[in-house]
Write a protein that holds these residues in place. Structure first.
Motif, PDB file in Angstrom:
ATOM      1  N   LEU A  44       0.836  -1.201   0.000  1.00 18.60           N
ATOM      2  CA  LEU A  44       0.000   0.000   0.000  1.00 18.60           C
ATOM      3  C   LEU A  44       0.868   1.246   0.000  1.00 18.60           C
ATOM      4  N   ILE A  45       1.888   1.227   0.816  1.00 12.14           N
ATOM      5  CA  ILE A  45       2.783   2.382   0.867  1.00 12.14           C
ATOM      6  C   ILE A  45       3.447   2.570  -0.493  1.00 12.14           C
ATOM      7  N   GLN A  46       3.910   1.475  -1.100  1.00  8.64           N
ATOM      8  CA  GLN A  46       4.544   1.560  -2.416  1.00  8.64           C
ATOM      9  C   GLN A  46       3.544   2.028  -3.465  1.00  8.64           C
ATOM     10  N   THR A  47       2.310   1.578  -3.377  1.00 11.32           N
ATOM     11  CA  THR A  47       1.282   2.017  -4.314  1.00 11.32           C
ATOM     12  C   THR A  47       1.111   3.527  -4.238  1.00 11.32           C
ATOM     13  N   ASN A  48       1.053   4.067  -3.029  1.00 17.97           N
ATOM     14  CA  ASN A  48       0.919   5.516  -2.870  1.00 17.97           C
ATOM     15  C   ASN A  48       2.147   6.243  -3.409  1.00 17.97           C
ATOM     16  N   LYS A  49       3.334   5.688  -3.178  1.00 16.05           N
ATOM     17  CA  LYS A  49       4.557   6.297  -3.714  1.00 16.05           C
ATOM     18  C   LYS A  49       4.519   6.309  -5.238  1.00 16.05           C
ATOM     19  N   ASP A  50       4.036   5.223  -5.814  1.00 13.06           N
ATOM     20  CA  ASP A  50       3.930   5.150  -7.271  1.00 13.06           C
ATOM     21  C   ASP A  50       2.938   6.190  -7.798  1.00 13.06           C
ATOM     22  N   LEU A  51       1.822   6.355  -7.083  1.00 11.31           N
ATOM     23  CA  LEU A  51       0.830   7.367  -7.488  1.00 11.31           C
ATOM     24  C   LEU A  51       1.432   8.768  -7.418  1.00 11.31           C
ATOM     25  N   GLN A  96      -7.471   7.878  -5.190  1.00 13.34           N
ATOM     26  CA  GLN A  96      -6.769   6.651  -5.559  1.00 13.34           C
ATOM     27  C   GLN A  96      -5.814   6.147  -4.478  1.00 13.34           C
ATOM     28  N   MET A  97      -5.621   6.930  -3.428  1.00 13.99           N
ATOM     29  CA  MET A  97      -4.690   6.541  -2.373  1.00 13.99           C
ATOM     30  C   MET A  97      -5.176   5.298  -1.638  1.00 13.99           C
ATOM     31  N   SER A  98      -4.232   4.494  -1.198  1.00 14.29           N
ATOM     32  CA  SER A  98      -4.540   3.249  -0.511  1.00 14.29           C
ATOM     33  C   SER A  98      -4.066   3.316   0.943  1.00 14.29           C
ATOM     34  N   GLY A  99      -4.536   2.363   1.702  1.00 15.55           N
ATOM     35  CA  GLY A  99      -4.060   2.221   3.073  1.00 15.55           C
ATOM     36  C   GLY A  99      -4.948   2.910   4.079  1.00 15.55           C
ATOM     37  N   GLU A 100      -4.441   2.929   5.300  1.00 13.83           N
ATOM     38  CA  GLU A 100      -5.165   3.574   6.388  1.00 13.83           C
ATOM     39  C   GLU A 100      -5.134   5.078   6.189  1.00 13.83           C
ATOM     40  N   GLN A 101      -6.041   5.760   6.868  1.00 12.38           N
ATOM     41  CA  GLN A 101      -6.172   7.208   6.700  1.00 12.38           C
ATOM     42  C   GLN A 101      -4.853   7.930   6.968  1.00 12.38           C
ATOM     43  N   GLU A 102      -4.139   7.488   7.976  1.00 11.94           N
ATOM     44  CA  GLU A 102      -2.861   8.126   8.312  1.00 11.94           C
ATOM     45  C   GLU A 102      -1.857   7.999   7.158  1.00 11.94           C
ATOM     46  N   GLU A 103      -1.815   6.820   6.537  1.00  8.83           N
ATOM     47  CA  GLU A 103      -0.933   6.610   5.400  1.00  8.83           C
ATOM     48  C   GLU A 103      -1.338   7.489   4.221  1.00  8.83           C
ATOM     49  N   GLN A 104      -2.641   7.570   3.985  1.00 14.00           N
ATOM     50  CA  GLN A 104      -3.140   8.404   2.888  1.00 14.00           C
ATOM     51  C   GLN A 104      -2.813   9.873   3.138  1.00 14.00           C
ATOM     52  N   ASP A 105      -3.030  10.328   4.365  1.00 14.40           N
ATOM     53  CA  ASP A 105      -2.752  11.726   4.697  1.00 14.40           C
ATOM     54  C   ASP A 105      -1.275  12.052   4.511  1.00 14.40           C
ATOM     55  N   LYS A 106      -0.421  11.138   4.933  1.00 15.72           N
ATOM     56  CA  LYS A 106       1.028  11.346   4.790  1.00 15.72           C
ATOM     57  C   LYS A 106       1.407  11.406   3.309  1.00 15.72           C
ATOM     58  N   ALA A 107       0.844  10.499   2.523  1.00 13.34           N
ATOM     59  CA  ALA A 107       1.137  10.479   1.088  1.00 13.34           C
ATOM     60  C   ALA A 107       0.650  11.767   0.416  1.00 13.34           C
ATOM     61  N   LEU A 108      -0.540  12.214   0.770  1.00 11.59           N
ATOM     62  CA  LEU A 108      -1.076  13.449   0.177  1.00 11.59           C
ATOM     63  C   LEU A 108      -0.265  14.668   0.593  1.00 11.59           C
ATOM     64  N   GLN A 109       0.213  14.670   1.840  1.00 11.81           N
ATOM     65  CA  GLN A 109       1.054  15.782   2.292  1.00 11.81           C
ATOM     66  C   GLN A 109       2.358  15.821   1.492  1.00 11.81           C
ATOM     67  N   GLU A 110       2.958  14.661   1.285  1.00 13.63           N
ATOM     68  CA  GLU A 110       4.179  14.585   0.485  1.00 13.63           C
ATOM     69  C   GLU A 110       3.912  15.031  -0.956  1.00 13.63           C
ATOM     70  N   PHE A 111       2.799  14.580  -1.504  1.00 14.34           N
ATOM     71  CA  PHE A 111       2.417  14.949  -2.865  1.00 14.34           C
ATOM     72  C   PHE A 111       2.237  16.460  -2.985  1.00 14.34           C
ATOM     73  N   ARG A 112       1.519  17.047  -2.040  1.00  8.57           N
ATOM     74  CA  ARG A 112       1.305  18.500  -2.063  1.00  8.57           C
ATOM     75  C   ARG A 112       2.630  19.256  -1.992  1.00  8.57           C
ATOM     76  N   GLN A 113       3.532  18.796  -1.136  1.00 13.55           N
ATOM     77  CA  GLN A 113       4.835  19.462  -1.017  1.00 13.55           C
ATOM     78  C   GLN A 113       5.590  19.433  -2.346  1.00 13.55           C
ATOM     79  N   GLU A 114       5.542  18.286  -3.018  1.00 13.00           N
ATOM     80  CA  GLU A 114       6.221  18.166  -4.310  1.00 13.00           C
ATOM     81  C   GLU A 114       5.580  19.078  -5.356  1.00 13.00           C
ATOM     82  N   LEU A 115       4.251  19.101  -5.388  1.00 14.23           N
ATOM     83  CA  LEU A 115       3.561  19.961  -6.351  1.00 14.23           C
ATOM     84  C   LEU A 115       3.819  21.439  -6.045  1.00 14.23           C
ATOM     85  N   ASP A 116       3.861  21.788  -4.762  1.00 13.38           N
ATOM     86  CA  ASP A 116       4.146  23.177  -4.383  1.00 13.38           C
ATOM     87  C   ASP A 116       5.555  23.586  -4.811  1.00 13.38           C
TER      88      ASP A 116
END
Length: 133
Positions: A44-51, A96-116
């Motif tokens: 799940l973590i890898q899936t989010n990283k891939d996304l 499209q994020m997978s995993g528990e809410q905490e994992e999704q939130d962390k992935a989205l935070q990382e994604f936002r930082q990269e986009l910013d």
């Protein structure tokens, strides 16, 4: 190529169409995969990283397609446009994020930082364009 200040709706339509086609290909690829991951939580973590990686590449393509022309939109308007693009990508990939809410939130935070980060670089280029025109 997209021209800043015109064709914004067409750009969003192209983005949506492109992402829908990519999702279709991704689903086909997933159904064709026969090996299962050993650790589902790690997958799940890898899936989010891939996304995130995929989203960053697509966002970078969008930014690189922009052509600055006169008459240019104001810097403030461009900030609004870019912020809307970031929100569009975050909303799209959030579903499209997978995993528990905490994992999704962390992935989205990382994604936002990269986009910013990509957005800041793009906006710096645009600001330089405005100064030179």
């Amino acid at each position: 190529m997209t021209v800043i200040g015109t064709g914004l709706m067409e750009a969003f339509i192209r983005i949506h169409t492109f992402l829908a086609q990519r999702d279709s290909q991704r689903l086909k690829s997933v159904t064709e995969t026969s090996t299962a991951p050993l650790d589902p939580k790690m997958a799940l973590i890898q899936t989010n990283k891939d996304l995130i990686s995929k989203g960053i590449k697509e966002f970078n393509v969008l930014l690189n397609q922009q052509v600055f022309t006169d008459p240019a939109v104001s810097e403030e308007a461009m900030v609004t446009v870019v912020n809307d693009w970031v929100s569009f990508y975050i909303d799209y990939y959030k579903k499209q994020m997978s995993g528990e809410q905490e994992e999704q939130d962390k992935a989205l935070q990382e994604f936002r930082q990269e986009l910013d980060t990509l957005s800041a670089s793009f906006l710096d280029k645009y600001k330089n364009f405005l100064k030179s025109s």
